[in-house]
Scaffold this active site. Sequence first.
Site, PDB file in Angstrom:
ATOM      1  N   HIS A  53       0.856  -1.190   0.000  1.00  0.00           N
ATOM      2  CA  HIS A  53       0.000   0.000   0.000  1.00  0.00           C
ATOM      3  C   HIS A  53       0.889   1.236   0.000  1.00  0.00           C
ATOM      4  O   HIS A  53       2.043   1.201   0.458  1.00  0.00           O
ATOM      5  CB  HIS A  53      -0.882   0.026   1.242  1.00  0.00           C
ATOM      6  N   GLU A  55       0.875   3.879   1.838  1.00  0.00           N
ATOM      7  CA  GLU A  55       1.322   4.315   3.164  1.00  0.00           C
ATOM      8  C   GLU A  55       2.498   3.487   3.674  1.00  0.00           C
ATOM      9  O   GLU A  55       3.441   4.036   4.246  1.00  0.00           O
ATOM     10  CB  GLU A  55       0.167   4.214   4.184  1.00  0.00           C
ATOM     11  N   CYS A  83      -6.355   2.027   5.706  1.00  0.00           N
ATOM     12  CA  CYS A  83      -6.948   0.763   6.133  1.00  0.00           C
ATOM     13  C   CYS A  83      -6.372   0.362   7.496  1.00  0.00           C
ATOM     14  O   CYS A  83      -5.512   1.047   8.059  1.00  0.00           O
ATOM     15  CB  CYS A  83      -6.660  -0.325   5.098  1.00  0.00           C
ATOM     16  N   CYS A  86      -2.479  -0.197   7.409  1.00  0.00           N
ATOM     17  CA  CYS A  86      -1.738   1.058   7.313  1.00  0.00           C
ATOM     18  C   CYS A  86      -1.900   1.907   8.569  1.00  0.00           C
ATOM     19  O   CYS A  86      -0.944   2.550   9.018  1.00  0.00           O
ATOM     20  CB  CYS A  86      -2.172   1.821   6.070  1.00  0.00           C
TER      21      CYS A  86
END
Length: 143
Positions: A53, A55, A83, A86
């Site tokens: 991801h 992040e 999410c 993260c």
Amino acid sequence: METHVKFMKEAYKEAVKAYKENEVPVGCVLVQGGKIIARAHNKKEQLNSVIEHAEIQVIQKASKKTKSWRLEECDLYVTLQPCMMCSGAIYQSRIKNVYFGATQKTDYFKFSDLNWYPNVVGGILADECQNLLLKFFKEKRGE
């Protein structure tokens, strides 16, 4: 607020890169002392890894650059509300402020029982961020 929009626009540029690479269009930047020290976008499909991801990538890049996992004086700008995975990484890295664009249905920043948690502000460039995500998934579904 003008500064937040400036940095969210940079995160949005990363989301557009993800979109062009057929990734879920999420991008982010990490800011320290008013300067971007790391930028990233989703690469889950490209790297065939569930943890890629935006992040997570930006935290890894910044930690490498600063030579520390503690990012206490940093602000994260991300085009989609983080999410659970993260949010945990953001919490662990001690990022001071989180600014996001589009909102998810679940708020994973409910750390009220912990002794520290980041300041979280949502809705910055929300329409632009949300529209890019909607466009991506409509194309994926053939709508």
